[in-house]
Design an enzyme around this catalytic site. Structure first.
Site, PDB file in Angstrom:
ATOM      1  N   ASP A  35       3.091   1.135  13.758  1.00 23.57           N
ATOM      2  CA  ASP A  35       2.914   1.137  12.307  1.00 23.57           C
ATOM      3  C   ASP A  35       1.967   2.278  11.980  1.00 23.57           C
ATOM      4  O   ASP A  35       0.767   2.209  12.255  1.00 23.57           O
ATOM      5  CB  ASP A  35       2.336  -0.199  11.852  1.00 23.57           C
ATOM      6  N   ILE A  36       2.495   3.349  11.381  1.00 25.14           N
ATOM      7  CA  ILE A  36       1.660   4.536  11.153  1.00 25.14           C
ATOM      8  C   ILE A  36       0.565   4.276  10.125  1.00 25.14           C
ATOM      9  O   ILE A  36      -0.360   5.074   9.994  1.00 25.14           O
ATOM     10  CB  ILE A  36       2.496   5.766  10.750  1.00 25.14           C
ATOM     11  N   TYR A 124       6.719   6.415  -5.709  1.00 25.02           N
ATOM     12  CA  TYR A 124       7.242   6.941  -4.442  1.00 25.02           C
ATOM     13  C   TYR A 124       6.939   8.433  -4.316  1.00 25.02           C
ATOM     14  O   TYR A 124       6.374   8.888  -3.312  1.00 25.02           O
ATOM     15  CB  TYR A 124       8.747   6.694  -4.360  1.00 25.02           C
TER      16      TYR A 124
END
Length: 289
Positions: A35-36, A124
Site C-alpha cells: 500500500d503506497i 481526482y
C-alpha cells in the site's frame, strides 16, 4: 535493470508485466503486497528490493467517488507518490510516475503541452497534480512523470468494458459528445513506460496517448462497430449523443483534454498507433478470452 512495479494488478501494471524488456528483473507488487499510502511499508519494500527503477502505476482512479472520499484519494494519489519518491531518493533509484490529463481544466483549444499550466476541476485531478509536484520536489533529477488519458484494457473497470456490457443488454445507449480527448490502450502506455525505464538520462514531465482525438460518443460508436464485427455485440446498437449537462456527475470533467505528445515521441523514438487500431486489438483480446 531491476524494476519495482507498484499497482501491478491494475490496467497499466498488468500491461507492464505482459511485455517487459528481456533485461528487466521485475518485482511486481499490487496493493495487497504494498500500500503506497503507508510510508514505512514503501521504505521497507524499496530498501529490501533495491530497484534501479520504480514504476508507479498505483492510483485512486474513481473520479466521481473521489468527490466524497477526498482524503482516500489524497493518500493514494499525493502521499503515495511522495513516499515512493522519498524511498527512491534514499536508495538512488529512479521513479517513473503515471499521471493524468485531468490535471487540466479543458478550456484550451490546442493540445496541452507538458509545460502547460495545470488547473484541475475535480478532487481526482487535484490529488494527481499534488502527487506530481511531490515527486518533482523530492526527486527532480531522477523522476519522470508520464501523463496519459482515457485508459482502457481487456481487463479491469474501464469505458470499453462498461460499453460492452451496456450494449449487450440495451439497444440504445446515450453517451456524452462534448468531452474530447484520446482513448488510450494500457499496452500502449506500458510500451512507453518501458522505453523511459531503459533511458536513465530522461527526466521531467511527458505526455502519451494513442494517436487521434475523439469524443466519448465517437469512442462508443467505434466500440459498437468493432464489437459487432467481432461478434461481441449485436448489430444495430444505437449510440445517441448527449451533452454533459444531460449526464450530470459528481465530478466536473474537462471538455477538452488532448495531450501534446511531440516531446515524448522525440525522446523515446516511438510514434503512437491510432486509438481505433488499438481499440480493435483490445476488443480482439476480449473476443478470444
Amino acid at each position: 535493470m531491476k524494476v519495482l512495479i507498484t499497482g501491478a494488478q491494475g490496467q497499466v501494471g498488468r500491461a507492464l508485466l505482459a511485455a517487459p524488456p528481456a533485461q528487466a528483473e521485475i518485482v511486481a507488487m499490487g496493493r495487497a503486497e504494498l500500500d503506497i499510502g503507508v510510508a514505512d511499508a514503501v521504505a521497507d519494500a524499496v530498501r529490501q528490493h533495491r530497484p534501479d527503477v520504480i514504476i508507479n502505476a498505483a492510483a485512486y482512479t474513481a473520479v466521481d467517488r473521489a468527490e466524497s472520499e477526498p482524503e482516500v484519494a489524497r493518500v493514494a494519489n499525493e502521499l503515495g507518490p511522495k513516499h515512493l519518491a522519498d524511498a527512491a531518493h534514499a536508495t538512488g533509484a529512479r521513479l517513473i510516475h503515471v499521471s493524468t490529463d485531468f490535471v487540466f481544466d479543458g478550456r484550451s483549444s490546442l493540445a496541452y503541452a507538458p509545460d502547460a499550466t495545470p488547473n484541475p476541476l475535480n478532487v481526482y485531478g487535484a490529488t494527481k497534480l499534488a502527487g506530481e509536484r511531490a515527486v518533482q520536489a523530492v526527486l527532480p533529477e531522477r523522476s519522470v512523470i508520464l501523463r496519459t488519458a482515457w485508459l482502457y484494457a481487456a481487463e479491469g473497470r474501464n469505458f470499453v468494458r462498461t460499453m460492452l456490457r451496456l450494449m449487450q443488454n440495451e439497444r440504445i445507449v446515450r453517451v456524452v459528445t462534448d468531452q474530447i480527448g484520446t482513448p488510450t490502450a494500457a499496452h500502449s502506455v506500458a510500451q512507453v513506460l518501458w522505453r523511459f525505464a531503459e533511458r536513465p538520462a530522461l527526466r521531467g514531465i511527458y505526455h502519451w496517448t494513442d494517436a487521434g482525438i475523439a469524443s466519448w460518443y465517437d469512442f462508443a460508436v467505434a466500440i459498437a462497430e468493432e464489437g459487432a464485427a467481432l461478434n461481441l455485440l449485436p448489430d444495430g446498437v444505437d449510440v445517441v449523443p448527449i451533452t454533459t449537462d444531460e449526464y450530470p456527475t459528481s465530478a466536473r470533467r474537462p471538455h477538452f483534454s488532448v495531450l501534446d505528445k511531440r516531446t515524448t515521441i522525440s525522446a523515446i523514438g516511438m510514434s503512437p498507433s491510432h486509438w481505433r487500431r488499438n481499440l480493435r486489438c483490445v476488443l480482439g483480446e476480449i473476443a478470444v478470452a
